[in-house]
Design a protein around this motif. Sequence first.
Motif, short mmCIF file in Angstrom:
data_model
loop_
_atom_site.label_atom_id
_atom_site.label_comp_id
_atom_site.label_asym_id
_atom_site.label_seq_id
_atom_site.Cartn_x
_atom_site.Cartn_y
_atom_site.Cartn_z
N TYR A 167 0.83 -1.21 0.00
CA TYR A 167 0.00 0.00 0.00
C TYR A 167 0.86 1.26 0.00
O TYR A 167 0.57 2.22 -0.72
CB TYR A 167 -0.91 -0.01 1.22
CG TYR A 167 -1.79 1.21 1.34
CD1 TYR A 167 -2.93 1.34 0.56
CD2 TYR A 167 -1.47 2.23 2.22
CE1 TYR A 167 -3.74 2.47 0.65
CE2 TYR A 167 -2.26 3.37 2.32
CZ TYR A 167 -3.40 3.48 1.54
OH TYR A 167 -4.18 4.61 1.63
N LEU A 168 1.93 1.26 0.79
CA LEU A 168 2.80 2.44 0.84
C LEU A 168 3.59 2.60 -0.45
O LEU A 168 3.81 3.73 -0.92
CB LEU A 168 3.74 2.32 2.04
CG LEU A 168 3.08 2.37 3.42
CD1 LEU A 168 4.11 2.11 4.52
CD2 LEU A 168 2.38 3.71 3.64
N GLN A 169 4.03 1.50 -1.03
CA GLN A 169 4.81 1.57 -2.26
C GLN A 169 3.94 1.97 -3.46
O GLN A 169 4.48 2.40 -4.49
CB GLN A 169 5.47 0.22 -2.55
CG GLN A 169 6.60 -0.15 -1.60
CD GLN A 169 7.83 0.73 -1.79
OE1 GLN A 169 7.95 1.48 -2.75
NE2 GLN A 169 8.74 0.63 -0.85
N ARG A 170 2.64 1.84 -3.33
CA ARG A 170 1.74 2.18 -4.44
C ARG A 170 1.90 3.63 -4.86
O ARG A 170 1.79 3.95 -6.06
CB ARG A 170 0.29 1.91 -4.02
CG ARG A 170 -0.73 2.10 -5.12
CD ARG A 170 -2.11 1.73 -4.60
NE ARG A 170 -2.49 2.60 -3.50
CZ ARG A 170 -3.15 3.76 -3.64
NH1 ARG A 170 -3.48 4.17 -4.84
NH2 ARG A 170 -3.48 4.47 -2.58
N GLU A 171 2.20 4.52 -3.92
CA GLU A 171 2.39 5.93 -4.23
C GLU A 171 3.85 6.25 -4.51
O GLU A 171 4.16 7.08 -5.38
CB GLU A 171 1.87 6.79 -3.07
CG GLU A 171 0.39 6.65 -2.80
CD GLU A 171 -0.46 7.19 -3.95
OE1 GLU A 171 0.04 8.02 -4.73
OE2 GLU A 171 -1.63 6.77 -4.07
N ALA A 172 4.76 5.62 -3.78
CA ALA A 172 6.18 5.93 -3.93
C ALA A 172 6.80 5.28 -5.16
O ALA A 172 7.57 5.91 -5.89
CB ALA A 172 6.94 5.51 -2.66
N ASP A 173 6.51 4.00 -5.38
CA ASP A 173 7.09 3.26 -6.50
C ASP A 173 6.08 2.21 -6.95
O ASP A 173 5.98 1.13 -6.37
CB ASP A 173 8.40 2.60 -6.05
CG ASP A 173 9.16 1.96 -7.22
OD1 ASP A 173 8.59 1.88 -8.32
OD2 ASP A 173 10.32 1.56 -7.02
N ALA A 174 5.33 2.53 -8.00
CA ALA A 174 4.28 1.64 -8.47
C ALA A 174 4.83 0.29 -8.92
O ALA A 174 4.20 -0.75 -8.73
CB ALA A 174 3.51 2.30 -9.61
N ALA B 119 5.27 -1.88 -5.94
CA ALA B 119 3.98 -2.35 -5.43
C ALA B 119 3.48 -3.52 -6.27
O ALA B 119 2.96 -4.50 -5.73
CB ALA B 119 2.98 -1.20 -5.44
#
Length: 273
Positions: A238-245, A248
């Motif tokens: 969930y956190l990587q979805r915004e930082a590095d798709a 994710a």
Amino acid sequence: MARSRRPRKPVTLRESAVGLPRWALVPAGAGALFVVLPLAALVSRVDWTRFGSLITSDASLAALELSLRTSAASTLLCLVFGMPMALVLARSRFVGQDLLRSVVLLPLVLPPVVGGIALLYTFGRRGLLGHALEVAGVQIAFSTIAVVLAQTFVALPFLVVSLEGALRSAGHRYDVVAASLGAGPTTVLFRVTLPLVLPGLLSGAVLAFARALGEFGATITFAGSLQGVTRTLPLEIYLQREADADAAVALSVVLMVVAVVVIAFARRGKGVL
């Protein structure tokens, strides 16, 4: 002279579908596509050139290790609490039994975030039990223990449902025979009952592990997201979805593969799946 057995012919689709309306194949195929297409789309978006580096970063490995460790611990708790609960529900009759079963199975339909809030108001600093634990120097909320409790809360019904169904299907005639021969209730349980329902027990345990592995809502509400402490793999995705798709997506594929392995293991157990 013993007669030689002829090898069995493989069952064809036409033979295995006797009594199956042909129209059922259309919605069945559409339902299968509804499940398969999103998974195929996810796999198609993986950056395979970076896949290895994406899933072996320090944060990813820490999240995966924490998820596996806490899921195993929560599965053990599900076995400790779920086996007696299923046994009581399947082999006894008492006032309020249906209500108790409904409460036990409530996490199956309850939004996980609601379960997280309930756990927070139970074991949090100002919670029903958390205040006394805080005075004793024990803090549960926003710790690894909180992750295990959150996973156990949502996974426990899966083991109870699976094992109760197996116990009801097995009946209790063998238990009665063993008891008539002088075996005590505990001996009957471990020497007769549990071996008979072992496939259902294993299947329920695997399902509980899978549910704990994918838990998100109750975990983030009750345990937070601290790397190496409470940030499990679903939270990391969930956190990587915004930082590095790309990260994710790669981690989602890893979680999907683990889930497939778990389901395959449950199928081999010939339980409820």
